[in-house]
Design a protein around this motif. Structure first.
Motif, PDB file in Angstrom:
ATOM      1  N   LEU A  37      -8.503 -13.060  25.795  1.00  9.32           N
ATOM      2  CA  LEU A  37      -9.625 -13.790  25.216  1.00  9.32           C
ATOM      3  C   LEU A  37      -9.163 -14.289  23.853  1.00  9.32           C
ATOM      4  CD1 LEU A  37     -12.431 -11.184  25.964  1.00  9.32           C
ATOM      5  CD2 LEU A  37     -11.839 -13.210  27.296  1.00  9.32           C
ATOM      6  N   VAL A  38      -9.209 -15.597  23.636  1.00  9.92           N
ATOM      7  CA  VAL A  38      -8.682 -16.175  22.409  1.00  9.92           C
ATOM      8  C   VAL A  38      -9.619 -17.267  21.898  1.00  9.92           C
ATOM      9  CG1 VAL A  38      -7.203 -17.833  23.613  1.00  9.92           C
ATOM     10  CG2 VAL A  38      -6.562 -17.083  21.338  1.00  9.92           C
ATOM     11  N   GLU A  39      -9.647 -17.445  20.575  1.00 11.59           N
ATOM     12  CA  GLU A  39     -10.484 -18.484  19.990  1.00 11.59           C
ATOM     13  C   GLU A  39      -9.932 -19.846  20.384  1.00 11.59           C
ATOM     14  OE1 GLU A  39     -12.969 -20.898  17.765  1.00 11.59           O
ATOM     15  OE2 GLU A  39     -10.810 -20.969  17.500  1.00 11.59           O
ATOM     16  N   SER A  40     -10.810 -20.767  20.735  1.00  8.12           N
ATOM     17  CA  SER A  40     -10.398 -22.049  21.306  1.00  8.12           C
ATOM     18  C   SER A  40      -9.585 -22.920  20.350  1.00  8.12           C
ATOM     19  CB  SER A  40     -11.610 -22.816  21.824  1.00  8.12           C
ATOM     20  OG  SER A  40     -12.513 -23.072  20.771  1.00  8.12           O
ATOM     21  N   LYS A  41      -9.628 -22.668  19.045  1.00  2.55           N
ATOM     22  CA  LYS A  41      -8.840 -23.500  18.132  1.00  2.55           C
ATOM     23  C   LYS A  41      -7.335 -23.301  18.321  1.00  2.55           C
ATOM     24  CE  LYS A  41      -8.584 -20.645  13.954  1.00  2.55           C
ATOM     25  NZ  LYS A  41      -8.979 -20.582  12.546  1.00  2.55           N
ATOM     26  N   PHE A  42      -6.932 -22.262  19.055  1.00  5.43           N
ATOM     27  CA  PHE A  42      -5.518 -22.011  19.325  1.00  5.43           C
ATOM     28  C   PHE A  42      -5.049 -22.612  20.652  1.00  5.43           C
ATOM     29  CE2 PHE A  42      -6.912 -18.660  16.425  1.00  5.43           C
ATOM     30  CZ  PHE A  42      -6.015 -18.860  15.390  1.00  5.43           C
ATOM     31  N   ARG A  43      -5.936 -23.241  21.380  1.00  9.20           N
ATOM     32  CA  ARG A  43      -5.612 -23.806  22.690  1.00  9.20           C
ATOM     33  C   ARG A  43      -4.462 -24.812  22.607  1.00  9.20           C
ATOM     34  NH1 ARG A  43      -8.883 -25.583  27.727  1.00  9.20           N
ATOM     35  NH2 ARG A  43     -10.331 -24.060  26.908  1.00  9.20           N
ATOM     36  N   ASP A  44      -4.535 -25.752  21.669  1.00  4.55           N
ATOM     37  CA  ASP A  44      -3.498 -26.783  21.574  1.00  4.55           C
ATOM     38  C   ASP A  44      -2.120 -26.176  21.332  1.00  4.55           C
ATOM     39  OD1 ASP A  44      -5.397 -28.747  22.008  1.00  4.55           O
ATOM     40  OD2 ASP A  44      -5.560 -29.303  19.887  1.00  4.55           O
ATOM     41  N   ASP A  45      -2.040 -25.192  20.440  1.00  4.51           N
ATOM     42  CA  ASP A  45      -0.756 -24.534  20.183  1.00  4.51           C
ATOM     43  C   ASP A  45      -0.212 -23.878  21.451  1.00  4.51           C
ATOM     44  OD1 ASP A  45      -0.946 -25.246  17.522  1.00  4.51           O
ATOM     45  OD2 ASP A  45      -1.199 -23.190  16.777  1.00  4.51           O
ATOM     46  N   LEU A  46      -1.061 -23.153  22.147  1.00 10.09           N
ATOM     47  CA  LEU A  46      -0.620 -22.436  23.344  1.00 10.09           C
ATOM     48  C   LEU A  46      -0.220 -23.397  24.456  1.00 10.09           C
ATOM     49  CD1 LEU A  46      -3.282 -19.622  23.138  1.00 10.09           C
ATOM     50  CD2 LEU A  46      -0.810 -19.313  22.884  1.00 10.09           C
ATOM     51  N   GLU A  47      -1.003 -24.435  24.671  1.00  9.87           N
ATOM     52  CA  GLU A  47      -0.667 -25.393  25.731  1.00  9.87           C
ATOM     53  C   GLU A  47       0.619 -26.152  25.410  1.00  9.87           C
ATOM     54  OE1 GLU A  47      -4.146 -27.735  26.617  1.00  9.87           O
ATOM     55  OE2 GLU A  47      -5.160 -26.007  27.526  1.00  9.87           O
ATOM     56  N   ARG A  48       0.815 -26.495  24.143  1.00  4.03           N
ATOM     57  CA  ARG A  48       2.061 -27.176  23.745  1.00  4.03           C
ATOM     58  C   ARG A  48       3.254 -26.251  23.989  1.00  4.03           C
ATOM     59  NH1 ARG A  48       3.927 -28.338  17.757  1.00  4.03           N
ATOM     60  NH2 ARG A  48       2.346 -26.749  17.482  1.00  4.03           N
TER      61      ARG A  48
END
Length: 114
Positions: A37-48
């Motif tokens: 479970l992670v805060e959505s503001k980190f999505r771009d970093d993880l997907e990249r």
């Protein structure tokens, strides 16, 4: 084991809390199936990161939960951050119950903030 972690801050590109969260997640997933479970503001970093390193997605399942923000209130009274973090925790808890009912985790762990 099948593990659920609450890892509010998680990024392979940032230091401090997000970097610590990422390194714990990365190491645990070497040996276990991990649901994060992670805060959505980190999505771009993880997907990249996973676009560049698709082999590292193994054993990692991310669930993004959005934390509400109030930038003006935070400037006026910085501790207001924790009101919104508490709200995020409640959303994460509801998601954790839903996931546990479906996946039956062996272990649930609060990983970070602080």
């Amino acid at each position: 084991m099948k593990i659920l972690v609450s890892c509010y801050a998680c990024s392979p590109y940032k230091g401090s809390e997000p970097g610590m969260g990422w390194n714990f997640v990365r190491q645990i997933a070497l040996h276990h199936e991990l649901h994060i479970l992670v805060e959505s503001k980190f999505r771009d970093d993880l997907e990249r990161y996973f676009a560049q390193h698709p082999e590292e997605r193994n054993n990692k399942h991310f669930y993004y939960i959005t934390r509400e923000r109030h930038k003006l209130l935070r400037k006026i009274w910085p501790p207001s951050y924790y009101w919104y973090y508490k709200s995020w925790q409640k959303k994460a808890y509801k998601k954790a119950l839903e996931l546990d009912a479906a996946l039956n985790f062996d272990l649930v762990h609060q990983l970070n903030m602080v």
